[in-house]
Structure formats: structure tokens, C-alpha cells
Design a protein around this motif. Structure first.
Motif, mmCIF file in Angstrom:
data_model
loop_
_atom_site.group_PDB
_atom_site.id
_atom_site.type_symbol
_atom_site.label_atom_id
_atom_site.label_comp_id
_atom_site.label_asym_id
_atom_site.label_seq_id
_atom_site.Cartn_x
_atom_site.Cartn_y
_atom_site.Cartn_z
ATOM 1 N N LYS A 52 36.783 42.629 41.799
ATOM 2 C CA LYS A 52 36.735 41.174 42.005
ATOM 3 C C LYS A 52 35.327 40.722 42.382
ATOM 4 C CE LYS A 52 41.552 40.428 43.229
ATOM 5 N NZ LYS A 52 42.459 39.783 44.189
ATOM 6 N N ARG A 53 34.678 41.437 43.292
ATOM 7 C CA ARG A 53 33.324 41.068 43.732
ATOM 8 C C ARG A 53 32.338 41.180 42.573
ATOM 9 N NH1 ARG A 53 29.450 44.174 44.494
ATOM 10 N NH2 ARG A 53 30.717 46.030 44.882
ATOM 11 N N GLU A 54 32.385 42.291 41.854
ATOM 12 C CA GLU A 54 31.445 42.498 40.747
ATOM 13 C C GLU A 54 31.610 41.454 39.646
ATOM 14 O OE1 GLU A 54 28.856 44.412 40.211
ATOM 15 O OE2 GLU A 54 28.965 45.726 41.956
ATOM 16 N N LEU A 55 32.855 41.116 39.312
ATOM 17 C CA LEU A 55 33.079 40.096 38.272
ATOM 18 C C LEU A 55 32.568 38.739 38.730
ATOM 19 C CD1 LEU A 55 34.654 40.329 35.404
ATOM 20 C CD2 LEU A 55 34.670 42.333 36.850
ATOM 21 N N LYS A 56 32.759 38.430 40.003
ATOM 22 C CA LYS A 56 32.263 37.157 40.549
ATOM 23 C C LYS A 56 30.734 37.126 40.494
ATOM 24 C CE LYS A 56 33.191 33.267 42.751
ATOM 25 N NZ LYS A 56 33.959 32.199 42.140
ATOM 26 N N GLU A 57 30.081 38.215 40.910
ATOM 27 C CA GLU A 57 28.616 38.266 40.916
ATOM 28 C C GLU A 57 28.037 38.147 39.507
ATOM 29 O OE1 GLU A 57 28.083 41.255 44.783
ATOM 30 O OE2 GLU A 57 27.647 42.009 42.773
ATOM 31 N N GLU A 58 28.626 38.858 38.562
ATOM 32 C CA GLU A 58 28.025 38.949 37.229
ATOM 33 C C GLU A 58 28.477 37.862 36.263
ATOM 34 O OE1 GLU A 58 28.151 42.868 35.519
ATOM 35 O OE2 GLU A 58 27.218 43.767 37.291
ATOM 36 N N THR A 59 29.676 37.274 36.489
ATOM 37 C CA THR A 59 30.206 36.309 35.511
ATOM 38 C C THR A 59 30.693 34.999 36.129
ATOM 39 O OG1 THR A 59 32.500 37.086 35.608
ATOM 40 C CG2 THR A 59 31.006 38.246 34.095
ATOM 41 N N ILE A 80 31.911 58.493 38.569
ATOM 42 C CA ILE A 80 33.138 58.208 37.838
ATOM 43 C C ILE A 80 33.236 56.693 37.698
ATOM 44 C CG2 ILE A 80 34.642 58.203 39.861
ATOM 45 C CD1 ILE A 80 36.727 59.613 37.952
ATOM 46 N N GLU A 81 33.566 56.249 36.494
ATOM 47 C CA GLU A 81 33.631 54.826 36.194
ATOM 48 C C GLU A 81 35.052 54.488 35.776
ATOM 49 O OE1 GLU A 81 30.070 52.193 34.466
ATOM 50 O OE2 GLU A 81 30.921 53.577 33.009
ATOM 51 N N LEU A 82 35.646 53.518 36.462
ATOM 52 C CA LEU A 82 37.025 53.098 36.210
ATOM 53 C C LEU A 82 37.015 51.690 35.623
ATOM 54 C CD1 LEU A 82 38.217 54.250 39.698
ATOM 55 C CD2 LEU A 82 38.719 55.417 37.569
ATOM 56 N N PHE A 83 37.677 51.520 34.501
ATOM 57 C CA PHE A 83 37.736 50.231 33.808
ATOM 58 C C PHE A 83 39.110 49.622 34.019
ATOM 59 C CE2 PHE A 83 34.406 52.620 31.960
ATOM 60 C CZ PHE A 83 33.475 51.725 31.459
ATOM 61 N N PHE A 84 39.149 48.424 34.599
ATOM 62 C CA PHE A 84 40.395 47.734 34.909
ATOM 63 C C PHE A 84 40.587 46.541 33.983
ATOM 64 C CE2 PHE A 84 39.490 49.922 38.836
ATOM 65 C CZ PHE A 84 40.730 50.183 39.409
ATOM 66 N N GLU A 85 41.824 46.333 33.557
ATOM 67 C CA GLU A 85 42.174 45.117 32.846
ATOM 68 C C GLU A 85 42.102 43.973 33.856
ATOM 69 O OE1 GLU A 85 45.728 43.735 29.855
ATOM 70 O OE2 GLU A 85 46.236 45.111 31.474
ATOM 71 N N CYS A 86 41.452 42.865 33.494
ATOM 72 C CA CYS A 86 41.302 41.731 34.404
ATOM 73 C C CYS A 86 41.779 40.451 33.729
ATOM 74 C CB CYS A 86 39.846 41.568 34.822
ATOM 75 S SG CYS A 86 39.255 42.879 35.896
#
Length: 157
Positions: A52-59, A80-86
Motif C-alpha cells: 500500500k505504501r509503495e503504490l501510494k508513493e510511486e503512483t 525475494i520479490e513478491l507480486f500482489f494483485e492490487c
């Protein structure tokens, strides 16, 4: 005592009206590339909070976070990189910033792309781009739950 073996990154896969949201990164030591918005998990932050924080910062988008749809490991970097459906809850997508990387703008562009464009652009990870190209409405999901305490093993009576 547990020894830290990997660092964690999270990324959001946002699909709206059939298009996928990607951001372009420009670094001084490599050619520009596109990826899904996200970044490092901060200390004392849950994975969902980090997405949530990263999406707010970047988009500038407020999102609900769904299931994990892809996982990749960078062996040499112990990452390790985890990709979440948003899912968009509020806001209009516009390019933000990457406060983890001071200096020149790291994020240079943001755009909504058709699934087939994921294969035409240098979008990483390529494997996830291929999955989204093949069927962006029904891509595989990995179950996810956040536990604040370990579940107790039930003893047979």
C-alpha cells in the motif's frame, strides 16, 4: 536466534479496464526498464502495508491488496520479490517518486499498457509479463495470509 537470509521486496500488479500499470526506472548504471510499482519492505512493516505504501508513493493510488500472483528470487542479492494483485480504491494514477533512491529521478514515466505491450517493452519480470499477456483476467494466484501468532498444532485426543 534467527539469522536474516533474505531481504523482501513487494510489487503491485494493478489492472484496470484491461490495462496493466507499469513504471519506468532509469538508473545511471543500466538502460531504462519498466516494472510493476513497488519496493523494499521497511522495518516493522507488514507485506500488505508495504504494498500500500509503495503504490501510494510511486503512483498516488490507494489500493486494496489481494493474493500473491508471482514470486521471484534474486539469488546473488539475497532478495525475494513478491507480486500482489492490487485493486484501486481511490486516486488517479500519476507518477510519484522513489524515496529509497535519492538523487536523479529514478522513476521517469508511468503508463497503462495493453497486455501485449508487456512483451514489446522491457518489462520485468518477463515471466510475469508472459503470464499477464496470456490471460490477464485469470492469472494464477498463490494463497496468502498474514498471521500475527503461530497457529497451534492440534493434538489428537
Amino acid at each position: 536466534m534467527f539469522k536474516m537470509t533474505h531481504h523482501a521486496c513487494v510489487r503491485g500488479v494493478v489492472i484496470d479496464k484491461g490495462k496493466v500499470l507499469v513504471v519506468e526506472h532509469s538508473h545511471s548504471n543500466r538502460p531504462p526498464f519498466w516494472c510493476f510499482p513497488g519496493g523494499h519492505v521497511e522495518e516493522n512493516e507488514t507485506l500488505v502495508e508495504a504494498v500500500k505504501r509503495e503504490l501510494k508513493e510511486e503512483t498516488h493510488l490507494d489500493v486494496d491488496v489481494g493474493q500473491i500472483v508471482f514470486v521471484q528470487e534474486f539469488v546473488k542479492e539475497h532478495l525475494i520479490e513478491l507480486f500482489f494483485e492490487c485493486f484501486i480504491v481511490d486516486g488517479e494514477a500519476r507518477l510519484g517518486s522513489d524515496p529509497d533512491n535519492p538523487g536523479m529521478p529514478i522513476l521517469t514515466r508511468m503508463k497503462w499498457v495493453e497486455p501485449e505491450e508487456l512483451l514489446e517493452l522491457p518489462v520485468y519480470p518477463k515471466a510475469l509479463s508472459q503470464i499477464l499477456f496470456e490471460d490477464h483476467r485469470n492469472f494464477p494466484k498463490i494463497g496468502f495470509q498474514a498471521l500475527y501468532e503461530k497457529e497451534e498444532i492440534q493434538k489428537d485426543k
